[in-house]
Design an enzyme around this catalytic site. Structure first.
Site, PDB file in Angstrom:
ATOM      1  N   HIS A  74       7.940 -13.819  13.004  1.00 35.94           N
ATOM      2  CA  HIS A  74       9.197 -14.579  12.966  1.00 35.94           C
ATOM      3  C   HIS A  74       9.829 -14.711  14.347  1.00 35.94           C
ATOM      4  CE1 HIS A  74       8.907 -14.636   8.667  1.00 35.94           C
ATOM      5  NE2 HIS A  74       8.901 -13.315   8.601  1.00 35.94           N
ATOM      6  N   GLU A  81      13.568   4.136  17.725  1.00 37.76           N
ATOM      7  CA  GLU A  81      13.940   5.344  18.462  1.00 37.76           C
ATOM      8  C   GLU A  81      13.084   5.508  19.724  1.00 37.76           C
ATOM      9  OE1 GLU A  81      16.287   7.208  18.743  1.00 37.76           O
ATOM     10  OE2 GLU A  81      15.546   9.036  19.673  1.00 37.76           O
ATOM     11  N   ASN A 130      40.288  15.655  29.334  1.00 36.66           N
ATOM     12  CA  ASN A 130      39.146  15.011  28.690  1.00 36.66           C
ATOM     13  C   ASN A 130      39.718  14.156  27.577  1.00 36.66           C
ATOM     14  OD1 ASN A 130      36.650  14.395  27.497  1.00 36.66           O
ATOM     15  ND2 ASN A 130      36.767  16.200  26.184  1.00 36.66           N
ATOM     16  N   GLY A 131      39.332  12.882  27.532  1.00 36.56           N
ATOM     17  CA  GLY A 131      39.852  11.995  26.500  1.00 36.56           C
ATOM     18  C   GLY A 131      40.373  10.726  27.126  1.00 36.56           C
ATOM     19  N   GLU A 179      16.577   4.405  27.705  1.00 33.96           N
ATOM     20  CA  GLU A 179      17.545   5.385  28.230  1.00 33.96           C
ATOM     21  C   GLU A 179      17.073   6.057  29.512  1.00 33.96           C
ATOM     22  OE1 GLU A 179      17.874   7.717  24.524  1.00 33.96           O
ATOM     23  OE2 GLU A 179      20.041   7.549  24.724  1.00 33.96           O
ATOM     24  N   ARG A 197      28.417  16.376  29.769  1.00 40.77           N
ATOM     25  CA  ARG A 197      29.541  15.596  29.250  1.00 40.77           C
ATOM     26  C   ARG A 197      30.017  14.551  30.249  1.00 40.77           C
ATOM     27  NH1 ARG A 197      31.979  17.847  24.878  1.00 40.77           N
ATOM     28  NH2 ARG A 197      33.814  16.604  25.302  1.00 40.77           N
ATOM     29  N   LYS A 218      26.238  11.960  27.458  1.00 36.58           N
ATOM     30  CA  LYS A 218      25.783  12.594  26.220  1.00 36.58           C
ATOM     31  C   LYS A 218      26.746  12.336  25.073  1.00 36.58           C
ATOM     32  CE  LYS A 218      23.046  15.417  23.969  1.00 36.58           C
ATOM     33  NZ  LYS A 218      21.771  14.799  23.550  1.00 36.58           N
ATOM     34  N   CYS A 241      34.413  13.860  29.467  1.00 34.85           N
ATOM     35  CA  CYS A 241      34.432  14.736  30.631  1.00 34.85           C
ATOM     36  C   CYS A 241      34.299  16.171  30.148  1.00 34.85           C
ATOM     37  CB  CYS A 241      35.771  14.610  31.360  1.00 34.85           C
ATOM     38  SG  CYS A 241      36.139  12.928  31.842  1.00 34.85           S
ATOM     39  N   LYS A 279      14.490   5.629  23.594  1.00 40.69           N
ATOM     40  CA  LYS A 279      14.170   6.689  24.572  1.00 40.69           C
ATOM     41  C   LYS A 279      13.707   6.056  25.886  1.00 40.69           C
ATOM     42  CE  LYS A 279      15.746   9.548  23.217  1.00 40.69           C
ATOM     43  NZ  LYS A 279      16.443   9.123  22.101  1.00 40.69           N
ATOM     44  N   TRP A 283      33.254  11.709  33.826  1.00 42.29           N
ATOM     45  CA  TRP A 283      32.481  10.505  33.558  1.00 42.29           C
ATOM     46  C   TRP A 283      33.487   9.364  33.517  1.00 42.29           C
ATOM     47  CZ3 TRP A 283      27.815   9.494  34.500  1.00 42.29           C
ATOM     48  CH2 TRP A 283      27.264   8.289  34.062  1.00 42.29           C
TER      49      TRP A 283
HETATM   50  C1  BG6 Z   1      25.543   8.155  23.082  1.00 42.36           C
HETATM   51  C2  BG6 Z   1      24.299   8.807  23.618  1.00 42.36           C
HETATM   52  O1  BG6 Z   1      25.466   6.779  23.169  1.00 42.36           O
HETATM   53  O2  BG6 Z   1      25.803   8.557  21.750  1.00 42.36           O
HETATM   54  C3  BG6 Z   1      23.115   8.616  22.659  1.00 42.36           C
HETATM   55  O3  BG6 Z   1      23.989   8.293  24.892  1.00 42.36           O
HETATM   56  C4  BG6 Z   1      23.494   9.147  21.283  1.00 42.36           C
HETATM   57  O4  BG6 Z   1      21.988   9.317  23.140  1.00 42.36           O
HETATM   58  C5  BG6 Z   1      24.757   8.447  20.785  1.00 42.36           C
HETATM   59  O5  BG6 Z   1      22.423   8.928  20.400  1.00 42.36           O
HETATM   60  C6  BG6 Z   1      25.279   9.087  19.511  1.00 42.36           C
HETATM   61  O6  BG6 Z   1      25.710  10.400  19.804  1.00 42.36           O
HETATM   62  P1  BG6 Z   1      26.005  11.468  18.693  1.00 42.36           P
HETATM   63  O7  BG6 Z   1      26.464  12.676  19.448  1.00 42.36           O
HETATM   64  O8  BG6 Z   1      27.082  10.896  17.823  1.00 42.36           O
HETATM   65  O9  BG6 Z   1      24.747  11.698  17.941  1.00 42.36           O
END
Ligand code: BG6
Ligand code: UD1
Length: 680
Positions: free
Chosen positions: A576, A553, A116-117, A560, A33, A675, A2, A557, A89
């Protein structure tokens, strides 16, 4: 996960409109956040009444709700006032108004808390407090904190032992297990605010027109008496200096508290990062930092630092989304990662953060990389270069499975933790595990002052600038470079590797320009997104060698931000199993560069096309192979094999961005994701 934000003005007259706007703008900076609901509280008629506003959805929805309250006098002024806000969140309970923060102790809002936490013992606390007659309104862990504050306040008062706000918060925090950044506000302590942190980030910005004479505060050390709840806390003030030196007349001052510097920078550049178990008390313009418990290892001085970020860095600029902005920032952000660290004339690398530990790292018997998500992929992308340049045993571990597997880690291991935010709980837990076993822990983080940056023995800040979009783009390329720089520096004592190192450093020199050329393919990529992937529900990305990571990667993307199932596959694995998926309906992207794996990828291309597949090929500009004459291609500049993944990921970032916007999704805030994942 959060965002918390608070604003306190002392002897600075502000109207309610200004205060509310400050809180809402602060929250909007922290939306990355968490953004499923938001809330705030301010003073009402007087400081004995606290008004709370909460709304499901983004901060804008909260703003609209407040604007709809026609009874609220926006012109009312306050010479001193404390307000606080929260963007959430969900972790405990669904996103809803009743689960939104601030949480309160009782219907008359005596104590309010933003958090937050995660409070791990909240169920036990809740059960006890319910026995004492408290009626809970939400499903959150946080509400127990507000109610506990009232319980301790009332019982101490009844016992003839009223507590100061600080002593009360200390007593509350001592009962909490888990991680928190907390801010408390109460009708019993008007215009005061107390903040505490353990495990979750929190910083305090200071704004004053008067020149500060000192740029630090001394911490008031606690001398613990009885540590039972409710027993009076004895504490000894070591030497708490005011910012204005010997001048004791009250000075106009404003404080801004936030989870992140991006919410503070527009108010002030002077900030102080709280450490774990710090309790900050703001009252009558003074800031005092207390310790929750005695800790001889903890410095008793907190420095006021000057932020070097600019506000422009955290705004969207001319782009519709942060993701687009951050993708296009890469020609610059990669330079920032290398700035002051690479000497392109001498072909040398010097990472200030590793200098003192280089010998120890070189002497170690193994390097373990650990990270999550995109950060993990940057480790996959650089693993073989590390092995090649350092001749060391390398292992890659997802942080989220590290503890499950209870992997053996030894004193002569070096563990590298990669994290954009520096706050990812899984990565922090892996770090703690390795630290306990005596390994040398190295951080690669984007967030100065983050927990991973501070908890590691040494490390490298990737200096990519704030990344707001949930889907990581510029942090990936900067992590890739930072890890490459570490490998280059570790191998600079090896004569044998000189030619290879030189080749890579030359590649780094032209990287920024090559990224610009890859970005120039945007229109082609947009066309592919609209014409060829319009109705895709699944996607396969194939590559080999260094490009395996690019495919992982790229697929992440697409998952996500486009909500399409996408799978990155090392092309050698095709036969395989995944080959069974290939037919003329399966969308495929094939990454095929002129490197030593070219003929292997050619084979994969043939296997796929023989089964009706019609891949889109990401290849080098100078590749005139007749194989894909009739295929869609995305052509990117050619660079040294170990860096080609940095160029290749650009079209995949752009593709995922354009696919998402084509579907009408907001790529900056993908559903179900946040994030910074600060819970395990
Ligand atoms: C979360 C994000 O799962 O954490 C990803 O949604 C990110 O996008 C991952 O790659 C790792 O985050 P960080 O801050 O440790 O690089
Ligand atoms: C540092 C300064 C930079 C300055 C440069 C001048 C900071 C944050 N960086 O950069 O502003 O321009 O010197 O020489 O003030 N660290 C960890 N864990 C991590 C990341 C970093 O422990 O995850 C440590 C490093 O070991 C180092 C410190 O943090 O002690 C700063 O790291 P970094 O910013 O990478 O160092 P420099 O590049 O030298």
């Amino acid at each position: 996960m959060c965002g918390i934000f608070a604003y306190i003005n002392f002897l600075v007259e502000r109207d309610r409109k200004y205060i509310l706007n400050n809180l809402l703008v602060g929250l909007s900076r922290l939306e990355y956040r968490g953004y499923d609901s938001a809330g705030l509280c301010i003073d009402g008629k007087n400081d004995q009444e606290i008004l709370i506003y909460k709304q499901v959805g983004k901060v804008l929805a909260l703003r609209q709700k407040i604007e709809e309250d026609k009874d609220l006098d926006l012109n009312k002024t306050f010479l001193s006032h404390s307000g606080m806000a929260h963007t959430r969140w969900a972790t405990h309970g669904v996103p809803s108004e009743r689960n939104s923060h601030p949480h309160r102790s009782d219907p008359s809002n005596e104590f309010l808390v933003v958090h937050n936490g995660i409070i791990t013992n909240y169920k036990e606390l809740r059960a006890i407090l319910e026995k004492y007659g408290f009626v809970f309104e939400s499903d959150t862990d946080t509400e127990a904190v507000a109610k506990l504050a009232k319980y301790i306040y009332d019982s101490q008062k009844k016992a003839g032992n009223p507590l100061s706000f600080t002593a009360l918060v200390k007593a509350v925090c001592k009962e909490l297990d888990g991680a928190f950044a907390l801010i408390f506000k109460s009708v019993h302590y008007p215009d005061e605010m107390v903040a505490a942190r353990r495990g979750s980030p929190l910083l305090i910005g200071v704004r004053t027109d008067k020149k500060m004479k000192v740029d630090f505060v001394d911490v008031e050390e606690v001398v613990l008496g009885e540590d039972q709840v409710g027993n009076q806390q004895n504490y000894r003030r070591v030497q708490s200096r005011s910012f204005f030196g010997e001048d004791t007349t009250p000075q106009p001052i404003e404080y801004i508290l936030a989870s992140d510097a991006s919410a503070i920078i527009e108010h002030t550049k002077k900030v102080l990062y709280l450490e774990d178990d710090d309790v900050a008390h703001i009252s009558a313009g003074d800031l005092h930092i207390h310790r929750l418990r005695r800790d001889d290892n903890m410095s008793s001085i907190r420095t006021i630092q000057t932020l070097v970020q600019e506000l422009a860095q955290i705004q969207k600029g001319n782009y519709a989304h942060f993701m687009a902005k951050e993708i296009h920032e890469q020609p610059e952000s990669v330079i920032n990662t290398m700035r002051g660290r690479v000497d392109f004339n001498k072909f040398s690398v010097n990472l200030g953060g590793l200098r003192s530990q280089l010998t120890n790292i070189r002497r170690s018997r193994r390097i373990i990389f650990s990270a999550c998500g995109t950060s993990f992929h940057s480790c996959v992308a650089t693993k073989s270069l590390f092995a090649e340049l350092t001749d060391m045993a390398i292992s890659l571990e997802l942080s989220s499975t590290f503890l499950d597997e209870r992997l053996p880690v030894y004193r002569d291991d070096v563990c590298i933790f990669v994290s954009q935010s520096g706050e990812t709980k899984d990565t922090l837990l892996a770090l703690q595990y390795c630290k306990e076993r005596g390994a040398l822990c190295v951080g690669v983080t984007n967030t100065v002052g983050s927990t991973i940056s501070r908890e590691t023995h040494c490390g490298v800040h990737i200096n990519a600038g704030p990344e707001i979009s949930v889907a990581s783009t510029k942090a990936y390329t900067s992590q890739y470079i930072a890890l490459t720089l570490i490998a280059l520096q570790l191998s600079d004592d090896s004569h044998q590797k000189t030619a290879r190192r030189k080749e890579i450093i030359e590649g780094l020199y032209s990287l920024s320009n090559n990224i610009k050329k890859a970005l120039a393919q945007e229109e082609t990529i947009k066309k592919i997104a609209t014409q060829q992937f319009k109705s895709a529900t699944s996607l396969i990305l194939l590559g080999r060698g260094y490009q395996g990571a690019t495919c992982l990667e790229g697929a992440l993307k697409i998952k996500e931000v486009c909500y399409i199932h996408a799978e990155g596959i090392f092309a050698g694995e095709l036969k395989h199993g995944p080959l069974a998926l290939i037919d003329n309906t399966m969308p495929i992207i094939l990454v095929m560069n002129k490197d030593r794996h070219y003929s292997d990828v050619e084979n994969a291309f043939k296997q796929v096309t023989a089964r009706g597949g019609n891949p889109i090929v990401i290849c080098n500009e100078d590749d005139d192979s007749s194989l894909f004459h009739n295929m869609s291609t995305i052509r990117v500049p050619r660079t040294v094999d170990a860096l080609q993944g940095i160029i290749n990921i650009i079209p995949l970032q752009l593709l995922s961005y354009h696919l998402a916007t084509q579907y009408g999704y907001n790529p900056d805030s993908p559903r179900n994701l946040a994030k910074s994942v600060t819970t395990a």
